[in-house]
Write a protein that holds these residues in place. Structure first.
Motif, PDB file in Angstrom:
ATOM      1  N   THR A 345      57.217  18.120 -29.913  1.00 43.69           N
ATOM      2  CA  THR A 345      56.822  18.446 -31.267  1.00 43.69           C
ATOM      3  C   THR A 345      57.569  19.864 -31.661  1.00 43.69           C
ATOM      4  N   ALA A 348      57.006  22.007 -35.119  1.00 44.37           N
ATOM      5  CA  ALA A 348      55.775  21.706 -35.708  1.00 44.37           C
ATOM      6  C   ALA A 348      54.716  22.574 -35.873  1.00 44.37           C
ATOM      7  N   ILE A 356      48.923  15.092 -36.366  1.00 49.90           N
ATOM      8  CA  ILE A 356      49.302  14.326 -35.253  1.00 49.90           C
ATOM      9  C   ILE A 356      48.182  13.742 -34.365  1.00 49.90           C
ATOM     10  N   ILE A 381      53.358  11.436 -33.703  1.00 46.17           N
ATOM     11  CA  ILE A 381      54.464  12.401 -33.877  1.00 46.17           C
ATOM     12  C   ILE A 381      55.603  11.782 -34.769  1.00 46.17           C
TER      13      ILE A 381
END
Length: 398
Positions: A345, A348, A356, A381
């Motif tokens: 990730t 993110a 998520i 994801i």
């Protein structure tokens, strides 16, 4: 009722006649007592109704009150007031009023004939100000904020300590910071941390979007700013969180449009409140923006926003910490590895990670499973980060 004269005494023995006569009298007495009780009850009802009607009549007969504002209080129950029509008066304060409510700035009602203060009026506020998002004590703590240890330390020093340890600042002889500006990309935890510090200080959390202060008519935005700070003082200790502050505090330009000039008036009123012409007491100001580069320099000088706290995109360790927070109540399969999730990730934000985890749970629910698996997180994801990339491209290319 049978009268005693109707009874034929010659046909009834004397003892029987007397017993019957006594019984009749007792029944008559009970009937009269019941009638008296009913009459007294009706009388009490009519007296209450008469009292209410007299009170209503007195209200209708009494002259209307003149609205005024307390300018200053003086000894011997006197005050200087300014009436709604403009003139100022030195007036008497009724001894029946709560003297603690008679403070400069309070709205009061004056008797038309004597101009004495006879009533304290509630403060007037715009309905949109009263309708701001207000939480008496948010249920978010520092434990719910992951990967922001440095930011938590800074906001504790600038917001929490001045509210909880005021005496420490007095002993050292320094004035606590007036305002804090949180800046960084969307979804990095700015609002979450503001709610957490309000929880830790047991302060009222007042949140609004700065664009709500941009009004159509001249002076409306400035009035809303004043009323917002008045509301914060009434709810003190309180934390005012203004999101997207750049909506009213962008750099000033030589613009001739009336809309731009009104936004600048609103900003000047906001700067005046930050300067503290009136003491704010236990009121702390936190603002947030995604574009610190377009803010007016007047907003960022010391004495207004003394501390600027940056919220970056979380690194791998921060993402691991955020995943641990959001998986607390989730039923997870043993195959799930936090290091793997954090590695997958990259770029993110905290909000993305929360999305998520939610999407991974939805994947398990769709397949009627009781635990979330590694494949659920992989699909989540891909979906969340792919949607994020698509949104970014739409913003760039229209």
């Amino acid at each position: 009722m049978t009268d005693s004269s109707d009874i034929d005494k010659s046909k009834i023995p004397e003892d029987s006649y007397l017993a019957s006569y006594v019984k009749q009298l007792e029944e008559r007495i009970r009937g009269l007592e019941n009638e008296r009780g009913a009459i007294e009850s009706e009388r009490a009802r009519l007296e209450r109704e008469l009292k209410d009607l007299r009170s209503e009549l007195e209200k209708l007969k009494s002259p209307p009150l003149v609205s005024a504002t307390i300018l200053d209080t003086l000894p011997d129950n006197k005050a200087v007031v300014q009436s709604s029509s403009g003139p100022k008066f030195l007036v008497e304060i009724s001894k029946f009023l709560d003297q603690g409510k008679i403070q400069p700035g309070a709205k009061v009602g004056l008797n038309q004939r004597t101009l004495n203060v006879v009533e304290v009026l509630p403060s007037e506020k715009d309905p949109s100000v009263r309708g701001m998002e207000i939480e008496e004590s948010p249920d978010v703590s520092y434990d719910d904020v992951g990967g922001l240890e440095k930011q938590i330390q800074e906001i504790r020093e600038t917001v929490e300590l001045p509210l909880t340890k005021k005496e420490s600042f007095e002993k050292v002889g320094v004035e606590p910071p007036h305002g804090v500006l949180l800046h960084g990309p969307p979804g990095t935890g700015k609002t979450l941390l503001a709610r957490a510090v309000a929880h830790e200080t047991k302060a009222t959390f007042i949140k609004l979007i700065a664009s709500e202060l941009v009004q159509k008519y001249i002076g409306e935005g400035s009035r809303m700013v004043r009323e917002m700070f008045e509301l914060a003082r009434e709810k003190a200790p309180s934390i005012v969180f203004i999101d997207e502050i750049d909506a009213i505090a962008s750099k000033r330009r030589n613009s001739s449009t009336s809309g731009d000039r009104e936004v600048q008036r609103t900003m000047m009123q906001f700067l005046g409140e930050l300067d503290g012409f009136e003491p704010r007491g236990d009121v702390k100001i936190i603002s947030a923006t995604n574009r610190p580069d377009i803010l007016d320099r007047a907003l960022l000088r010391p004495g207004r926003f003394d501390r600027l706290i940056e919220f970056p995109i979380p690194d791998k360790e921060a993402r691991k910490s955020i995943f641990k927070i959001h998986k607390r109540g989730m039923a997870l399969d043993e195959s799930i590895n936090i290091d793997y999730l954090a590695k997958k990730t990259e770029e993110a934000t905290g909000a993305d990670i929360k999305a998520i985890c939610t999407e991974a749970g939805m994947q398990a629910i769709r397949k009627d499973r009781e635990k979330v698996t590694k494949s659920d997180f992989q699909k989540a994801i891909s979906k969340v980060l792919m949607e994020k990339d698509t949104d970014s491209q739409e913003v760039m290319f229209g």
